[in-house]
Scaffold this motif. Structure first.
Motif, PDB file in Angstrom:
ATOM      1  N   HIS A   1       0.844  -1.210   0.000  1.00  0.00           N
ATOM      2  CA  HIS A   1       0.000   0.000   0.000  1.00  0.00           C
ATOM      3  C   HIS A   1       0.876   1.256   0.000  1.00  0.00           C
ATOM      4  N   LYS A   2       1.934   1.225   0.808  1.00  0.00           N
ATOM      5  CA  LYS A   2       2.843   2.383   0.883  1.00  0.00           C
ATOM      6  C   LYS A   2       3.616   2.536  -0.416  1.00  0.00           C
ATOM      7  N   LYS A   3       4.076   1.406  -0.956  1.00  0.00           N
ATOM      8  CA  LYS A   3       4.924   1.459  -2.155  1.00  0.00           C
ATOM      9  C   LYS A   3       4.180   2.014  -3.368  1.00  0.00           C
ATOM     10  N   VAL A   4       2.866   1.870  -3.380  1.00  0.00           N
ATOM     11  CA  VAL A   4       2.097   2.382  -4.525  1.00  0.00           C
ATOM     12  C   VAL A   4       1.445   3.729  -4.176  1.00  0.00           C
ATOM     13  N   GLY A   5       2.022   4.404  -3.194  1.00  0.00           N
ATOM     14  CA  GLY A   5       1.525   5.733  -2.846  1.00  0.00           C
ATOM     15  C   GLY A   5       0.115   5.729  -2.292  1.00  0.00           C
ATOM     16  N   GLU A   6      -0.225   4.633  -1.597  1.00  0.00           N
ATOM     17  CA  GLU A   6      -1.548   4.477  -0.964  1.00  0.00           C
ATOM     18  C   GLU A   6      -2.690   4.540  -1.980  1.00  0.00           C
ATOM     19  N   LYS A   7      -2.355   4.181  -3.217  1.00  0.00           N
ATOM     20  CA  LYS A   7      -3.390   4.035  -4.252  1.00  0.00           C
ATOM     21  C   LYS A   7      -3.550   2.547  -4.519  1.00  0.00           C
ATOM     22  N   SER A   8      -4.419   1.921  -3.748  1.00  0.00           N
ATOM     23  CA  SER A   8      -4.481   0.455  -3.807  1.00  0.00           C
ATOM     24  C   SER A   8      -5.919  -0.052  -3.831  1.00  0.00           C
ATOM     25  N   ARG A   9      -6.761   0.618  -4.614  1.00  0.00           N
ATOM     26  CA  ARG A   9      -8.137   0.110  -4.734  1.00  0.00           C
ATOM     27  C   ARG A   9      -8.108  -1.262  -5.405  1.00  0.00           C
ATOM     28  N   LEU A  10      -8.841  -2.181  -4.833  1.00  0.00           N
ATOM     29  CA  LEU A  10      -8.772  -3.566  -5.297  1.00  0.00           C
ATOM     30  C   LEU A  10     -10.099  -4.029  -5.872  1.00  0.00           C
ATOM     31  N   LEU A  11     -10.004  -4.716  -6.995  1.00  0.00           N
ATOM     32  CA  LEU A  11     -11.133  -5.509  -7.497  1.00  0.00           C
ATOM     33  C   LEU A  11     -10.719  -6.956  -7.291  1.00  0.00           C
ATOM     34  N   VAL A  12     -11.416  -7.638  -6.382  1.00  0.00           N
ATOM     35  CA  VAL A  12     -11.002  -8.983  -5.979  1.00  0.00           C
ATOM     36  C   VAL A  12     -11.834 -10.017  -6.733  1.00  0.00           C
ATOM     37  N   LEU A  13     -11.144 -10.940  -7.391  1.00  0.00           N
ATOM     38  CA  LEU A  13     -11.817 -11.951  -8.202  1.00  0.00           C
ATOM     39  C   LEU A  13     -11.339 -13.346  -7.783  1.00  0.00           C
ATOM     40  N   THR A  14     -12.283 -14.229  -7.596  1.00  0.00           N
ATOM     41  CA  THR A  14     -11.984 -15.596  -7.150  1.00  0.00           C
ATOM     42  C   THR A  14     -12.690 -16.592  -8.048  1.00  0.00           C
ATOM     43  N   VAL A  15     -12.025 -17.725  -8.270  1.00  0.00           N
ATOM     44  CA  VAL A  15     -12.685 -18.851  -8.933  1.00  0.00           C
ATOM     45  C   VAL A  15     -12.770 -19.994  -7.933  1.00  0.00           C
ATOM     46  N   LEU A  16     -13.970 -20.508  -7.765  1.00  0.00           N
ATOM     47  CA  LEU A  16     -14.185 -21.667  -6.895  1.00  0.00           C
ATOM     48  C   LEU A  16     -14.677 -22.825  -7.739  1.00  0.00           C
ATOM     49  N   GLY A  17     -14.247 -24.017  -7.382  1.00  0.00           N
ATOM     50  CA  GLY A  17     -14.739 -25.171  -8.132  1.00  0.00           C
ATOM     51  C   GLY A  17     -14.259 -26.459  -7.521  1.00  0.00           C
ATOM     52  N   VAL A  18     -14.793 -27.533  -8.042  1.00  0.00           N
ATOM     53  CA  VAL A  18     -14.385 -28.857  -7.600  1.00  0.00           C
ATOM     54  C   VAL A  18     -12.925 -29.077  -7.999  1.00  0.00           C
ATOM     55  N   GLN A  19     -12.248 -29.916  -7.235  1.00  0.00           N
ATOM     56  CA  GLN A  19     -10.853 -30.215  -7.537  1.00  0.00           C
ATOM     57  C   GLN A  19     -10.706 -30.724  -8.970  1.00  0.00           C
ATOM     58  N   SER A  20      -9.643 -30.226  -9.647  1.00  0.00           N
ATOM     59  CA  SER A  20      -9.321 -30.623 -11.023  1.00  0.00           C
ATOM     60  C   SER A  20     -10.424 -30.271 -12.012  1.00  0.00           C
ATOM     61  N   SER A  21     -11.174 -29.211 -11.739  1.00  0.00           N
ATOM     62  CA  SER A  21     -12.216 -28.796 -12.688  1.00  0.00           C
ATOM     63  C   SER A  21     -11.741 -27.662 -13.589  1.00  0.00           C
ATOM     64  N   GLY A  22     -10.455 -27.300 -13.473  1.00  0.00           N
ATOM     65  CA  GLY A  22      -9.911 -26.289 -14.380  1.00  0.00           C
ATOM     66  C   GLY A  22     -10.013 -24.868 -13.863  1.00  0.00           C
ATOM     67  N   LYS A  23     -10.060 -24.697 -12.522  1.00  0.00           N
ATOM     68  CA  LYS A  23     -10.165 -23.342 -11.960  1.00  0.00           C
ATOM     69  C   LYS A  23      -8.935 -22.511 -12.287  1.00  0.00           C
ATOM     70  N   SER A  24      -7.762 -23.078 -11.950  1.00  0.00           N
ATOM     71  CA  SER A  24      -6.526 -22.320 -12.165  1.00  0.00           C
ATOM     72  C   SER A  24      -6.297 -22.065 -13.646  1.00  0.00           C
ATOM     73  N   THR A  25      -6.607 -23.051 -14.466  1.00  0.00           N
ATOM     74  CA  THR A  25      -6.456 -22.864 -15.919  1.00  0.00           C
ATOM     75  C   THR A  25      -7.353 -21.731 -16.402  1.00  0.00           C
ATOM     76  N   LEU A  26      -8.554 -21.657 -15.842  1.00  0.00           N
ATOM     77  CA  LEU A  26      -9.481 -20.592 -16.217  1.00  0.00           C
ATOM     78  C   LEU A  26      -8.883 -19.218 -15.885  1.00  0.00           C
ATOM     79  N   LEU A  27      -8.333 -19.084 -14.688  1.00  0.00           N
ATOM     80  CA  LEU A  27      -7.694 -17.823 -14.298  1.00  0.00           C
ATOM     81  C   LEU A  27      -6.472 -17.540 -15.157  1.00  0.00           C
ATOM     82  N   ASN A  28      -5.667 -18.571 -15.377  1.00  0.00           N
ATOM     83  CA  ASN A  28      -4.458 -18.393 -16.186  1.00  0.00           C
ATOM     84  C   ASN A  28      -4.798 -17.939 -17.599  1.00  0.00           C
ATOM     85  N   THR A  29      -5.838 -18.543 -18.177  1.00  0.00           N
ATOM     86  CA  THR A  29      -6.245 -18.194 -19.541  1.00  0.00           C
ATOM     87  C   THR A  29      -6.847 -16.798 -19.576  1.00  0.00           C
TER      88      THR A  29
END
Length: 1570
Positions: A604-632
């Motif tokens: 927060h300090k390093k970016v001059g206290e400009k740290s507005r966040l848009l938080v995005l999460t993928v949830l899913g069953v194991q091995s359903s391609g969550k991480s691949t979806l985020l990576n893609t």
């Protein structure tokens, strides 16, 4: 061949053409490419040559295999079929300028250029993405001149592949390996200069044999493939064939590597030499062999088994060509099997089969295949450079650190090298959860048990803080701490590569055992193997976790080393550089809060206290391609391999560029990647569902956007994850969080899927509704029936169909373009929707951290909704409450000001009028005030609506409280209306009450004035001596006033008794009141409770246990009621029946609030009210008599006796009476009106003064008021004050406020200044009115005669009618027989007014009795401030802490901090000891309680809401939050026991060590005071 000098020019020209010159060499970073900018959602075709590289990269990072097709600009003319060219001369065609060529780029040139300007880490990412798309990747990268190439080992290091050799087909096992470390057969494909066959095309045929053709290598028939190459000749690409284990589909039984040299052999001799020497075999494509080529080929050694010729036999081939080939074959002595001739009559399939057969045959003879990694020495020997040699030092350092892994088992290595994340960290995590759930208390007292847990936690923390760093870990931190970022990045990558490689090698056996064990359904063995997998897993994240824990526990050490204190800054830099950070340690299910907090605050300090966040999460069953979806979706690289078993949640920061920050309203997109939910392997473990639920609740709670990833083929798992997610969304709704949710259905590929799946989507909604009902039942929220009750859900907009990831059968299948495009569309929609919605709830890092801590604390409790407390919510609520209090005061002030004006109007009503006229006036005023209240009500509602539209107040967090605030507005309106009606009725009654006295006074005055004039006439005729005049007057006065009647006294006690009977008229208790004839004997002694005062079990069972409480309750009600009566009697008014009504309503309120606890009956109510009414009857009678005395006509006339005497003497002596008359008029008419004016507005002014002074914060909110009042209690340290605060809270608060006002008003003579200010205002008004009154209606000055004086006074009264009330009787008396004319009188009047002002100012300046002033004010500031901070007056049913919710009408009572229950007089029924346990501890334990409410039956504290549904008692925000009351109980344990007639509480030993400083800190924490 081109000369060396020409090459750089060619390269420079090409780089300039595509706009890359500023990045050469190796200047473009991965971090810059991952930044979110306008191009992130831009799907438009490239519009200029300079945009071609960026279009390619955008598509490549989305794993779009069409990325190589965007190397040409769209040109309309290109689409025309220009067959006309056939008729033009060839010379014309080739000599004319072709402007289209400048708009085209050969894809190979682009790839070479990109690798040249990419830094080492971007090169790795490019190679990885290209490999996923089943593209060939650079093995040897040509430099600016072809004499030098680089072996791209480093660039290929990250490529990990999975395959299933034929020997693992039956077991369904697979091999997973870093591909350049795999020992594989290696085949090279090269061509001679005059070769008309496309070797790349044939390679593609070979590698796709039997399947759809994959364009692994770019060839001439591809888009852009035929364009002249500028810089790509000399490039060697490599790809791998990987078997799937299915013999029918596999081309080769084992994995094989294929290399392809671009350009001819002569141009790239160094590359060819290298390839020939490292290859299993080299295939040379040719039409003929030229002399130079002949020399090169014949110079090769060991060619018989390693060299294959692929000869293109064209019809009409010249003999010379055939001869050249034969000559070379003969000299090389190549066997016939090493020559493959492409005859025109042989089709593609047949020839491909030939080549495959040759390769297969060669593979059988391979004895010692070589890995690409082992080609390094050969490359160096041949003079090639190797890209990774620049990082040799970092590689050696990484190897040094991990060298111990092979020597001993990983669990042992971790215990030695990474001790902080061992058993103690696990134990600490369990203790923290147990502290919340209190399941294993045994026979210990809850608070004692809690202190034992805290002590054990402290011991673990101390032990952890004393651990010394191993040599290897010291080295790890030292290298990370280097200021050279490139060296740090190389080191981390080498560590990752080494650790991942080890994990892949070592965990395979364990994983296979685990899978076999899962089939047996033996939960115990499954859990053991799962634990073994965790313990044997070792990755870079474990080192980073250890670094975090070193910092987490370092604060226990008094001398935290500088290098440790710098660790958060280091981790923040790494986050900004694109490294993920572990948020939740899934191995122990815990968060190192201090570490995560300090790292993110550093960021927060390093970016001059400009740290507005848009938080995005993928949830899913194991091995359903969550991480691949985020990576893609974002081009990132969350781990997707099955090589390790890391659990938990990781976060990764993506910068948002300035060009889109305003649109997205954020500076970073924060991606959270989690472990898979509902692992089928772990589902049988008993805590699996709980673990998943916690994880889902936590990450959904942190997220602004949640993607639920569903693989459509498994409906059971889908149902499970829907239940988990729905549960989490329900919890978020209850705490005011509103995430956006999208459901992604994977593996849905049909074009018509969206339409066909409408039924599926409806089925999904049905399931969501079903899951919502289940979750609502579990969370005890029966009102929620459908998913749409929880989230805004659109069946069309919130569902996404995404095709399967692979186009074909892995491992040789490329990424499906449809998958890439669908994910890109989802991403575009997410960002576009976010832009359009303009979400106000975007958090900066500090808010995100507060939310994270609150969420995690709540997650650790079993009942999430009940336990959730968030400081951000508390602050947001407090801020609104503060503003609301201001609006409320403005509302009240507006109506109070109106009331005083209405009262004045009633007072100034014509005294000669009939009472009916006055009644009509009051009724009209009631109608007027209703409109006034409605208007103010609407203003408040509008302010509330506007407040919720603000963007800077986090109102989204308190959306659910909006209804409460609306209720408060309505409740306030009702209260003010009730109060205004009573006020108007009292003003009317007073007017009527005074009428009789004024009538008598008026008649008596007339008699006296007549007698004075007769006496004057008599004396003028007899001329007695001067000393006789007074005697004559006295005789006359005595005779004239002797028959003035007295006002009749009302029977106040009888009226009160009558009011009491009316009060009970609707209840069946009149018989009990019939025997009460009067109230004389009521309320004389102490009120005593008896058995007959309670109903039910309490009459029979343990009455003695509750009797003390009931007596205390009765005493409190009597004390509060008596105080109410005394407050009423302090004014100068008369008794009114509404006083008794208010009193009885107040008693009803108290009885109703406490009925559940005491189960009192009607006998108790009658006895208590009779007792209180007896007290009230005597006090109100005194009040009435005082009023009668003050308004007695005779005593009123006595005020004017001296004045009439002076009038008589002046008339007799014919003296000038002008100044005396003016003085008397001001003294008797104006002064009381001025004093009344000041008094009327002073109450409001005092409240305003306090609310705008330095003391304003104390009344700004109920929380801050509580903090101040409790802080003062602590400072004074007097037991009696604590007892009064706890037992008679309302009285204590009123007294405290009153004393606070006294103190405030005495400071700097504030009260005098307020009075003087109002004095100045009214004197100015009177002066202006007098000046105005001197003129008639026509604006002409009044005649200077006696009659004009009356006109003057009447005019003054008319102009001042809205400001003051001047009584007519004093005016008539003072102006009796005035001899002066108008102008002298006016002059004297102004002088008298000046003297009055001076006199009053002197009076105000001198010390005065502030208490008396406050008590006599019509609007009492103490009452208004009390209303502001007191709230509903309800107290916690267990510990008696007062409710801090605003207003009287809210859904739930709540308080910031609760107390040990013994302070509220709770005791153990067996030991009679005061209970030391806090109710906040009890309500999340398995303990039971019993009282009158439960009919003496035991009931779980956890389910307290069954009996107290209107109370919310969450757990303490921190352990220290309740230190204040723990300290109080320890200090005054004995005194409380005596007072409550119990034995002292058994307080835990730890409480005795709480200091005053800790107590104050706990108080601040509890009320969120910074």
């Amino acid at each position: 061949m081109k000369t060396e000098g020409q090459e750089p020019a060619v390269l420079r020209n090409f780089l300039s053409k595509v706009g890359l010159e500023k990045y050469y060499p190796n200047k473009l970073t991965l971090r810059s490419l991952l930044e979110i900018n306008k191009n992130s959602t831009n799907e438009e075709a490239v519009s200029s040559v300079e945009n071609i590289p960026w279009g390619f990269l955008r598509k490549l990072f989305k794993l779009n295999s069409e990325c190589r097709s965007c190397t040409q600009l769209t040109d309309k003319e290109d689409h025309d079929d220009n067959n006309d060219d056939y008729y033009y001369d060839d010379d014309d065609l080739y000599t004319a300028d072709d402007p289209a060529e400048n708009k085209k780029v050969n894809p190979l040139d682009l790839i070479v250029a990109l690798f040249l300007y990419a830094d080492s880490f971007l090169q790795q990412e490019l190679a990885l993405k290209m490999s996923m798309c089943q593209f060939s990747v650079p093995l040897l990268l040509p430099h600016a001149n072809n004499s030098q190439s680089t072996l791209m080992l480093w660039a290929l290091r990250d490529i990990v592949k999975e395959w299933r050799p034929h020997d693992l087909s039956e077991s369904k096992g697979f091999v997973e390996k870093n591909i350049i470390q795999a020992d594989l057969p290696f085949y090279s494909f090269v061509r001679l200069r005059n070769c008309s066959l496309s070797k790349s095309q044939w390679l593609n045929h070979v590698l796709s044999f039997g399947q759809s053709n994959n364009n692994i290598f770019i060839h001439r028939d591809m888009k852009g493939g035929a364009i002249k190459r500028n810089i790509a000749n000399g490039l060697v690409e490599v790809c791998w064939y990987l078997p799937s284990g299915t013999e029918n589909l596999n081309i080769f039984p084992e994995p094989v590597a294929f290399a392809n040299l671009r350009g001819d052999v002569c141009e790239s001799l160094a590359q060819f030499t290298f390839l020939f020497q490292v290859s299993t075999a080299t295939f040379v494509f040719l039409d003929k062999v030229e002399e130079e080529e002949h020399k090169i080929l014949t110079s090769l050694q060991d060619v018989k088994s390693k060299l294959f010729f692929v000869v293109n036999h064209k019809e009409g081939n010249v003999t010379e060509d055939k001869v050249s080939v034969k000559k070379t074959l003969k000299e090389l002595e190549l066997p016939k099997t090493s020559v493959k001739v492409k005859d025109p009559r042989v089709n593609v399939a047949e020839f491909s089969n030939k080549l495959c057969a040759a390769i297969k045959a060669s593979i059988k003879d391979v004895k010692n295949p070589q890995s690409i990694a082992n080609m390094l020495d050969k490359a160096v020997e041949l003079g090639l450079s190797v890209d990774e040699r620049t990082s040799d030092d970092q590689r050696k350092a990484a190897e040094e650190i991990v060298k111990g892994i092979g020597v001993r088992r990983v669990p042992d290595y971790k215990k030695q090298q990474l001790p902080l994340q061992g058993d103690n960290w696990k134990r600490l995590s369990k203790l923290e959860k147990e502290e919340c759930r209190m399941k294993d208390t045994g026979d210990s007292g809850l608070e004692e048990y809690k202190t034992l847990l805290q002590a054990e936690k402290l011991n673990i923390r101390e032990w952890q803080s004393k651990q010394t760093l191993s040599k290897g870990f010291k080295s790890f931190i030292e290298i990370l701490s280097t200021s050279d970022k490139e060296k740090r990045d190389y080191f981390l990558k080498w560590m990752t590569l080494k650790l991942n490689s080890h994990s892949r090698d070592k965990l395979t056996d364990l994983r296979n055992k685990f899978k076999e064990q899962c089939k047996t359904k033996d939960a115990k063995l499954t859990a053991e193997l799962d634990q073994a997998l965790l313990e044997s897993s070792l990755g870079i994240e474990h080192y980073m976790r250890e670094m975090g824990l070193i910092y987490e526990f370092s604060f226990q050490s008094p001398n935290t080393a500088d290098e440790i204190s710098r660790l958060p800054g280091l981790a923040a830099e790494m986050l900004l550089d694109g490294y993920p950070l572990e948020l939740l340690d899934g191995d122990v299910s815990n968060i190192p809060e201090r570490w995560v907090t300090d790292v993110l605050m550093e960021l927060h300090k390093k970016v001059g206290e400009k740290s507005r966040l848009l938080v995005l999460t993928v949830l899913g069953v194991q091995s359903s391609g969550k991480s691949t979806l985020l990576n893609t979706m974002f081009g990132v690289q969350f781990p997707v391999s099955s090589g390790r078993c890391t659990r938990g949640a990781y976060m990764l920061f993506l910068r948002v560029s300035e060009d889109i920050q305003k649109d997205l309203n954020c500076d970073f997109i924060l991606l959270i990647d989690t472990e898979g939910l509902k692992s089928s392997d772990l589902a049988q473990l008993e805590d699996s569902y709980e673990h998943d639920n916690q994880l889902a609740t936590f990450v959904i709670g942190l997220s602004d956007v949640t993607i639920i990833n569903i693989a459509m083929e498994n409906s059971t798992e889908m149902k499970d994850i829907l239940q988990i997610a729905t549960h989490a969304f329900l919890r978020m709704k209850e705490i005011g969080k509103k995430p956006v949710c999208h459901f992604v259905h994977q593996n849905v590929s049909a074009v018509s899927a969206h339409t066909k799946n409408l039924t599926d989507r409806k089925h999904l909604l049905d399931q969501l509704n079903e899951m919502t009902q289940i979750a609502a039942e579990m969370e005890k929220k029966p009102g929620i029936k459908a998913f749409s009750d929880v989230l805004d859900y659109d069946i069309e907009k919130n569902n996404w169909n995404i095709p399967g990831l692979w186009h074909g059968t892995p491992p040789m299948a490329p990424v499906n373009t449809g998958y890439s495009e669908a994910v890109a569309s989802l991403k575009k929609n997410l960002l576009e929707t976010w832009k359009e919605d303009k979400h106000d709830g975007v958090s900066q890092i500090p808010e995100f951290l507060e939310w994270m801590k609150s969420l995690w604390k709540a997650v650790k409790f079993e009942n999430f909704i009940f336990s959730f407390r968030n400081t951000l919510v508390a602050h947001a609520y407090d801020n609104l409450d503060k503003e609301f209090s201001e609006w409320e005061w403005e509302f009240r002030k507006e109506i109070l000001s109106w009331q005083t004006a209405a009262e004045l109007e009633i007072k100034n009503a014509d005294n000669e009028s009939q009472v009916e006229i006055w009644n009509e006036l009051v009724e009209s005023k009631k109608s007027e005030v209703l409109k006034k209240i409605a208007a103010q009500q609407n203003i408040m509602k509008e302010k509330l609506t506007n407040y919720y539209k603000r963007k800077d107040t986090r109102v989204h967090l308190i959306e659910k409280y909006k209804v409460d605030f609306l209720k408060r507005i309505n409740s306030l309106a009702n209260e003010v209306e009730h109060s205004a009606y009573i006020y108007l009725d009292n003003a009317l009654k007073l007017k009527i009450g005074l009428k009789e006295a004024q009538d008598i006074q008026r008649k008596s005055r007339g008699v006296i004035e007549e007698r004075v004039m007769k006496l004057l006439s008599h004396c003028k005729n007899t001329t007695p001596p001067e000393e006789r005049l007074t005697h004559e007057f006295e005789n006359m006065w005595a005779e004239a006033t002797k028959n003035i009647p007295h006002l009749p006294e009302r029977d106040i006690p009888a009226r009160i008794l009558e009011q009491l009977r009316k009060h009970f008229s609707n209840q069946n208790v009149n018989e009990k009141l019939q025997n009460v004839n009067n109230l004389k004997k009521c309320g004389l002694g102490k009120f005593k409770t008896t058995r007959d005062h309670t109903d039910g079990l309490l009459k029979k069972v343990k009455y003695w246990w509750v009797s003390g409480d009931l007596q205390s309750f009765a005493d409190r009600v009597i004390e509060i009621s008596t105080q109410f009566v005394l407050d009423k009697t302090k004014t100068n008014g008369d008794y009114h029946d509404s006083f008794t009504k208010e009193l009885l309503e107040k008693i009803d309120e108290k009885i109703e609030q406490n009925y559940k606890q005491y189960k009192t009956n009607s006998q108790f109510e009658i006895d208590l009210k009779l007792h209180i009414c007896g007290i009230a009857s005597r006090e109100f009678l005194k009040m009435h008599r005082k009023f009668m005395s003050n308004n007695n006509p005779r005593s009123q006339l006595e005020k004017y006796k001296n004045q009439y005497l002076l009038d008589f003497i002046d008339l007799y002596k014919q003296r000038d009476d002008c100044q005396r008359k003016a003085n008397d008029f001001v003294r008797l008419c104006v002064k009381p009106a001025v004093e009344e004016y000041i008094s009327r507005s002073l109450g409001i002014d005092i409240v305003d003064q306090i609310l705008t002074s330095c003391h304003s914060a104390e009344y700004s909110s109920r929380s801050f008021f509580q903090y101040n009042i409790q802080g003062e209690l602590l400072q004074k340290g007097e037991f009696e004050n604590f007892l009064k605060y706890i037992c008679t809270y309302e009285i204590y608060v009123k007294d405290w406020i009153f004393q606070h006002i006294l103190q405030n008003m005495s400071e700097d003579k504030t009260l005098g200044k307020l009075k003087s200010k109002n004095l100045q205002v009214i004197v100015n008004k009177i002066t202006e009115a007098t000046e105005q009154a001197l003129k008639g209606e026509d604006g002409v000055l009044l005649p200077d005669n006696k009659e004009s004086i009356t006109k003057l006074i009447n005019n003054m009264r008319k102009y001042l009618i809205k400001d003051i009330s001047m009584s007519e009787e004093p005016e008539k008396a003072t102006l009796f027989q005035i001899q002066s004319t108008c102008r002298p009188f006016t002059k004297s009047l102004f002088k008298a007014l000046g003297e009055l002002k001076e006199q009053l100012q002197n009076q105000f300046s001198n010390s005065e009795d502030i208490t008396e002033t406050l008590n006599k004010l019509p609007i009492k500031p103490q009452d208004e401030l009390f209303k502001r901070v007191f709230g509903c007056g309800q107290q916690c049913p267990f510990c008696k802490v007062p409710c801090e919710a605003g207003g009287k009408d809210h859904d739930k009572h709540h308080a910031a901090v609760h107390r040990p229950q013994g302070l509220g007089s709770y005791r153990d029924e067996d030991t009679e000891k005061l209970v030391e346990t806090l109710c906040t501890t009890d309500v999340h334990s398995d303990r039971l309680f019993q009282n009158a409410v439960t009919k003496q039956e035991w009931h779980p504290y956890k389910d307290y809401m069954q009996y107290y549904p209107d109370w919310l008692i969450p757990p303490d925000n921190t352990i220290e939050a309740s230190d204040y009351w723990k300290y109080v109980l320890v200090q005054y344990n004995e005194q409380f026991a005596v007072e409550y007639k119990a034995k002292p509480a058994d307080v835990p030993k730890a409480w005795r060590s709480i200091t005053k400083e800790q107590e104050l800190k706990g108080l601040k924490d509890a009320f969120n005071i910074k």
